[in-house]
Design a protein around this motif. Structure first.
Motif, short mmCIF file in Angstrom:
data_model
loop_
_atom_site.label_atom_id
_atom_site.label_comp_id
_atom_site.label_asym_id
_atom_site.label_seq_id
_atom_site.Cartn_x
_atom_site.Cartn_y
_atom_site.Cartn_z
N THR A 43 -19.87 22.84 -4.06
CA THR A 43 -19.67 23.57 -2.37
C THR A 43 -19.12 22.71 -1.16
OG1 THR A 43 -22.23 22.91 -0.85
CG2 THR A 43 -21.68 24.58 -2.71
N LEU A 44 -18.90 21.61 -0.80
CA LEU A 44 -18.29 21.38 -0.16
C LEU A 44 -16.58 20.48 -0.68
CD1 LEU A 44 -21.30 18.49 0.44
CD2 LEU A 44 -20.68 20.31 2.05
N GLY A 45 -16.49 21.45 -1.63
CA GLY A 45 -14.85 21.37 -1.57
C GLY A 45 -14.40 20.37 -3.39
N ALA A 46 -15.63 19.97 -3.56
CA ALA A 46 -15.26 18.74 -4.57
C ALA A 46 -14.83 19.58 -6.14
CB ALA A 46 -16.24 18.09 -4.46
N THR A 47 -13.91 19.26 -6.10
CA THR A 47 -13.70 19.43 -7.83
C THR A 47 -14.35 18.73 -9.36
OG1 THR A 47 -11.80 17.71 -8.45
CG2 THR A 47 -11.25 19.51 -7.75
N ARG A 48 -14.73 19.48 -10.10
CA ARG A 48 -15.37 19.13 -11.28
C ARG A 48 -15.29 17.38 -11.33
NH1 ARG A 48 -18.61 22.58 -13.69
NH2 ARG A 48 -18.15 25.06 -13.51
N GLY A 49 -14.03 16.83 -11.66
CA GLY A 49 -13.94 15.87 -12.05
C GLY A 49 -14.53 15.21 -10.78
N ARG A 50 -14.49 15.52 -9.46
CA ARG A 50 -14.40 14.46 -8.54
C ARG A 50 -15.79 14.59 -8.57
NH1 ARG A 50 -14.25 16.04 -2.01
NH2 ARG A 50 -14.56 13.47 -1.74
N VAL A 51 -16.57 15.27 -8.64
CA VAL A 51 -18.07 15.23 -8.73
C VAL A 51 -18.63 14.29 -9.55
CG1 VAL A 51 -20.53 17.01 -9.26
CG2 VAL A 51 -18.33 17.64 -7.70
N PHE A 52 -17.95 14.65 -10.93
CA PHE A 52 -18.31 13.81 -11.73
C PHE A 52 -18.20 12.11 -11.47
CE2 PHE A 52 -17.98 11.20 -15.77
CZ PHE A 52 -18.68 11.19 -16.40
N LEU A 53 -17.32 11.41 -10.86
CA LEU A 53 -16.63 10.54 -10.05
C LEU A 53 -17.44 9.68 -9.51
CD1 LEU A 53 -12.76 10.10 -10.90
CD2 LEU A 53 -15.08 9.34 -12.40
N TYR A 56 -18.22 13.77 3.28
CA TYR A 56 -17.44 13.83 1.58
C TYR A 56 -16.67 15.07 1.73
CZ TYR A 56 -18.34 14.58 -3.48
OH TYR A 56 -18.26 14.55 -4.87
N GLY A 57 -17.09 16.47 2.48
CA GLY A 57 -15.97 16.89 2.16
C GLY A 57 -15.40 17.33 2.65
N MET A 58 -15.48 17.13 4.31
CA MET A 58 -13.66 16.54 5.44
C MET A 58 -12.71 16.40 4.82
SD MET A 58 -15.53 14.16 8.07
CE MET A 58 -14.32 14.87 9.74
N PRO A 59 -11.63 17.86 4.93
CA PRO A 59 -10.38 17.69 4.42
C PRO A 59 -9.68 16.36 5.21
CG PRO A 59 -11.08 19.21 6.06
CD PRO A 59 -12.75 18.36 5.88
N ALA A 60 -10.07 15.82 6.48
CA ALA A 60 -8.96 15.06 6.32
C ALA A 60 -10.21 13.83 6.92
CB ALA A 60 -7.54 15.09 6.66
N ARG A 61 -9.55 12.65 6.95
CA ARG A 61 -10.54 11.04 7.45
C ARG A 61 -10.67 11.83 9.07
NH1 ARG A 61 -13.97 8.30 6.35
NH2 ARG A 61 -14.60 6.49 7.95
N ASP A 62 -11.04 12.10 10.11
CA ASP A 62 -10.96 12.81 11.23
C ASP A 62 -12.45 12.09 12.11
OD1 ASP A 62 -11.19 13.75 13.62
OD2 ASP A 62 -10.28 15.96 12.85
N ARG A 100 -22.59 17.76 7.29
CA ARG A 100 -21.85 18.19 6.16
C ARG A 100 -21.19 18.80 5.56
NH1 ARG A 100 -24.55 16.13 0.48
NH2 ARG A 100 -25.24 18.16 0.82
N ALA A 101 -22.17 19.99 5.94
CA ALA A 101 -21.33 21.63 5.79
C ALA A 101 -20.05 22.55 6.61
CB ALA A 101 -22.26 22.04 5.58
N LEU A 102 -20.58 21.70 7.81
CA LEU A 102 -19.66 21.69 8.74
C LEU A 102 -18.48 21.31 8.50
CD1 LEU A 102 -21.84 22.87 11.94
CD2 LEU A 102 -20.39 24.90 10.19
N LEU A 103 -18.89 19.76 9.01
CA LEU A 103 -17.26 19.43 8.82
C LEU A 103 -16.51 19.69 7.88
CD1 LEU A 103 -19.17 15.73 9.33
CD2 LEU A 103 -17.29 17.09 10.89
N THR A 104 -16.92 20.29 6.46
CA THR A 104 -15.07 21.19 5.73
C THR A 104 -15.26 21.60 6.16
OG1 THR A 104 -16.78 22.63 4.81
CG2 THR A 104 -17.46 20.67 3.86
N ARG A 105 -14.91 22.46 7.56
CA ARG A 105 -14.55 23.12 7.84
C ARG A 105 -14.42 24.68 7.14
NH1 ARG A 105 -9.32 20.41 11.51
NH2 ARG A 105 -10.72 18.32 11.21
N PRO A 106 -15.92 25.44 7.34
CA PRO A 106 -16.01 26.27 6.18
C PRO A 106 -15.46 27.34 7.23
CG PRO A 106 -17.99 25.46 6.61
CD PRO A 106 -16.99 24.47 7.75
#
Lengths: 230, 357
Positions: free
Chosen positions: A126-136, B99-105, B141-147
Motif C-alpha cells: 500500500t506504500l507503493g512498493a512493487t512485489r520485488g521491492r517488498v521481497f527485497l 519507506y513510501g516517500m516518492p523522493a527524499r524530502d 508513513r501513509a501520508l508521506l506517500t502523498r496519497p
C-alpha cells in the motif's frame, strides 16, 4: 600448527562447503518462498523430493548423482558439451555436499518465511512498493536470522558430507579429500591414531566456529530490530 | 469523487455496495462488526479483488471486472492505515516514514513528524514504541506517500481513553492541515462524532444509508443501527467568552444567540461543533420563568415528523441558519399547536459533545 596435509584438507573442505552453500542459496530461497507462500498441485511431491536426501542413505544419493552426472548420464552428457565434468572433481564434491545440505537450508528458510506476518508485506504494497521491492526490503531482511541459521546448518552438513561425496567424487587427495574423507583414510591406515585425533579436533573446531558466528550474527540482527512490532 | 459499485463474496458473507462518495472531508464507514466495512475498505485499497463491479476514483477506473481491469495496490496511490500499526520492525521510525516517500524530502518528513508529535522518536525502533505512538507513525508513513485519499481501518481501536483522545486530536489537526479526503472505518459512535463529516452506514454487507452526518442524525429510523446514538443535531458555534470563575463558556451562534456550557478546553474565538441531542431539547412558546435551563434559543419550526416510537414527534427547527432538533411527545406537540413556520423557544438541557470545527 597444522601440517600441510591438514591445511590442504581443511582448505578444500571450506572451499567445497562454501561453494555448496553459495550455489544452493538462490534456488533454496526461491524454493522456500514457493513452498511457504503458494498452494499448488504437486506441492507435496516437491516437498518430498526436497527432503529426500535427508532420509536416503548418502551412498544412494551419491550413486544417483553418478548416474545423472556421470559420463553416460543425461545431465553429464549435456554438461560435457560445455566442457564441464563433475564426477571426481572438487566441484562434484560441492554438488554432493550441496544436495545433501539443501533440505536443511530450504527447511530453515521456509520456516522463517512462514513466520513473517504477511500483513507487513501488504502494508508495504500500500506504500507503493512493487512485489520485488517488498521481497527485497521486507521479506528477505525479516527472514535473515532464519536464513543465517539455515546457511550455517547447510554449511556444517556440507562440511561433514561423506557418503555421497566418496561415491560421486571419490577420495582424491587435494581434489576431493575433504576433512571427513581424510579422517576416513587415516583410520584405514594403521598407526595414524594421533593424526586422526588431530583431524577430529579440527573438524569440531570448524563446526563450533561456524555455529558461534551464525549465532552472533543472528543475535545482532535481532537486536537491531529491537524486539517485536506492537 | 469515489464511485463504487461492486459485489464480493467471502465464505458465507456477501457484500453488495453501490456508493458514491463526494471525496471531500472525512467519511466514516460505520457499522457493527461483520457489517462489511473492513471488507469494503480492503476492496477500495486494492488488497482484495471484487467478484464483480467497478471502482472509479476521480475519473480513474481502478477496477472494472467486466473489462478485466484491476489497478494493483501499489499503483493506486492510496494511503492505508491498518488497525494494527504494521510498522516494519527492522526499520527505525525514520526508515518507516521514508519507506513510501516518492523522493527524499527531509523538510516534509520533519513537518509530518512535528504535526504528529513523533519528532523525538525518529531514531527509535518500532519495537520500543507505545501503541499510540506506533499508530501515529503509521499515519505519518501513509501520508508521506502523498496519497490521493487516506483510508483508516479502526485507527483508534485498542487504545485507552487518553491515548484515544490524543490520537483523535492529531487526526483532527491533520484533516485541517492536509487537505486530503479521509475514509475511516469505525464502530465507535464517539470516534465518529469527533471527526466525521459524512457517514456511510453499513449493515449485513449493504449500505443502509449514506450522506452528511448531520442529515443522517436527523433520521430516527436509523438510530437503532447507529447503536448508542441519539437523534441529534450538530451546530457550528464560536467560543465567545470563557468565564473561569463560574467554569462556563459562552458560545455564540451565527445569529448572535448565546449558549452557556460547562467549561471546555478552548480559547475565545475558536470555532466549535457541538452536538445537541434531540431529547435534550424541550420547546416553549413563552419564555419560561424560574427554570434550571439557562439556554433558551429562539427558533422557527421547519418540520414535524413522526418517529418509529408511537406518541413521539421529532420537531425540526431552524436557528441561525442551522438545524436543531427536538424530540417531544405528540401530545405536547398538539397542546402547543405546533405547525410549520411557527416561532418557538428551544430549551437546551445539555450539549453533549464539542470538538474543533
Amino acid at each position: 600448527m597444522l601440517t600441510p596435509l591438514e591445511w590442504e584438507a581443511l582448505a578444500l573442505s571450506l572451499k567445497v562447503a562454501g561453494t555448496a552453500v553459495a550455489a544452493s542459496l538462490i534456488p533454496g530461497i526461491v524454493l522456500a518462498w514457493v513452498l511457504a507462500r503458494y498452494e499448488f498441485v504437486g506441492k507435496g511431491l516437491v516437498d518430498g523430493l526436497v527432503h529426500l536426501p535427508l532420509v536416503l542413505p548418502p551412498v544412494v544419493v551419491g550413486y544417483l548423482l553418478l548416474l545423472s552426472f556421470g559420463r553416460q548420464g543425461v545431465l553429464g552428457q549435456w554438461l560435457a558439451t560445455f566442457g564441464i565434468t563433475l564426477p571426481f572433481t572438487w566441484q562434484g564434491a560441492a554438488l554432493a555436499g550441496g544436495v545433501m545440505a539443501f533440505p536443511l537450508l530450504v527447511r530453515a528458510v521456509r520456516l522463517s518465511f512462514e513466520a513473517i506476518d504477511p500483513r507487513l508485506e501488504a502494508a508495504a504494497r500500500t506504500l507503493g512498493a512493487t512485489r520485488g521491492r517488498v521481497f527485497l526490503t521486507i521479506t528477505l531482511p525479516l527472514a535473515l536470522p532464519g536464513l543465517l541459521a539455515g546457511m550455517t546448518l547447510a554449511f556444517a552438513r556440507a562440511l561433514s558430507e561423506f557418503g555421497a561425496t566418496i561415491t560421486f567424487a571419490a577420495n582424491i587427495p587435494g581434489e576431493t579429500r575433504t576433512l571427513p574423507l581424510a579422517l576416513y583414510s587415516l583410520i584405514q591406515s594403521p598407526g595414524s591414531d594421533a593424526a586422526a585425533a588431530r583431524l577430529c579436533v579440527i573438524s569440531i573446531g570448524v563446526a563450533m566456529v561456524s555455529l558461534l558466528a551464525s549465532e552472533g550474527l543472528a543475535r545482532r540482527t535481532r537486536r537491531r530490530m529491537g524486539g517485536r512490532d506492537v | 469523487m469515489f464511485e463504487l459499485s461492486l459485489s464480493h463474496e467471502q465464505g458465507s458473507f456477501r457484500l453488495d455496495v453501490d456508493l458514491a462518495l463526494n471525496g471531500r472531508g472525512v467519511t466514516a464507514l460505520f457499522g457493527p462488526s461483520g457489517s462489511g466495512k473492513t471488507t469494503l475498505l480492503r476492496l477500495m485499497a486494492g488488497l482484495d479483488r471484487p467478484d464483480t463491479g467497478r471502482i472509479v476514483l476521480d475519473g480513474q477506473v481502478l477496477v472494472d471486472t467486466r473489462a478485466g481491469l484491476f489497478v494493483p495496490v501499489h499503483r493506486r496511490r492510496l494511503g492505508v492505515v491498518f488497525q494494527e500499526a504494521r510498522l516494519f520492525p527492522h526499520y527505525s521510525v525514520r526508515g518507516n516514514l521514508c519507506y513510501g516517500m516518492p523522493a527524499r524530502d527531509e523538510p516534509a518528513l520533519q513537518r509530518m513528524a512535528r504535526l504528529l508529535g513523533i519528532e523525538p522518536l525518529l531514531d527509535r525502533m518500532p519495537g520500543r514504541l507505545s501503541g499510540g505512538e506506533a499508530r501515529r507513525v503509521a499515519i505519518g508513513r501513509a501520508l508521506l506517500t502523498r496519497p490521493r485519499l487516506l483510508l483508516l481501518d479502526e485507527p483508534l481501536t485498542g487504545l485507552d481513553g487518553d491515548r484515544k483522545q490524543e490520537l483523535l486530536g492529531y487526526l483532527a489537526a491533520l484533516v485541517r492541515d492536509i487537505e486530503i479526503p479521509v475514509i475511516f472505518v469505525s464502530h465507535d459512535p464517539q470516534e465518529l462524532l469527533a471527526v466525521a463529516d459524512d457517514l456511510v452506514l453499513m449493515q449485513h454487507g449493504q449500505v443502509r444509508a449514506s450522506g452528511p452526518l448531520d442529515t443522517l442524525l436527523a433520521r430516527p429510523e436509523l438510530m437503532p443501527f447507529l447503536g448508542g446514538f441519539d437523534v441529534s443535531a450538530m451546530l457550528r458555534v464560536v467560543c465567545h467568552r470563557v468565564d473561569p470563575d463560574r467554569h462556563l463558556n459562552e458560545l455564540r451562534l451565527a445569529d448572535g444567540q448565546r449558549l452557556e456550557v460547562p467549561a471546555l478546553n478552548v480559547s475565545p474565538g475558536a470555532v466549535l461543533k457541538i452536538q445537541i441531542r434531540a431529547r435534550d431539547v424541550a420547546l416553549a412558546l413563552t419564555p419560561p420563568e424560574q427554570t434550571s435551563i439557562r439556554n433558551v434559543l429562539g427558533c422557527r419550526v421547519t418540520g414535524l415528523h413522526h418517529t418509529s416510537t408511537p406518541g413521539v414527534t421529532l420537531v425540526a427547527l431552524a436557528v441561525g441558519g442551522q438545524v436543531l432538533r427536538a424530540l417531544i411527545s405528540t401530545a405536547s406537540c398538539e397542546a402547543l399547536a405546533l405547525r410549520e413556520g411557527q416561532k418557538v423557544l428551544a430549551l437546551v438541557r445539555a450539549v453533549s459533545l464539542a470538538r474543533p470545527a
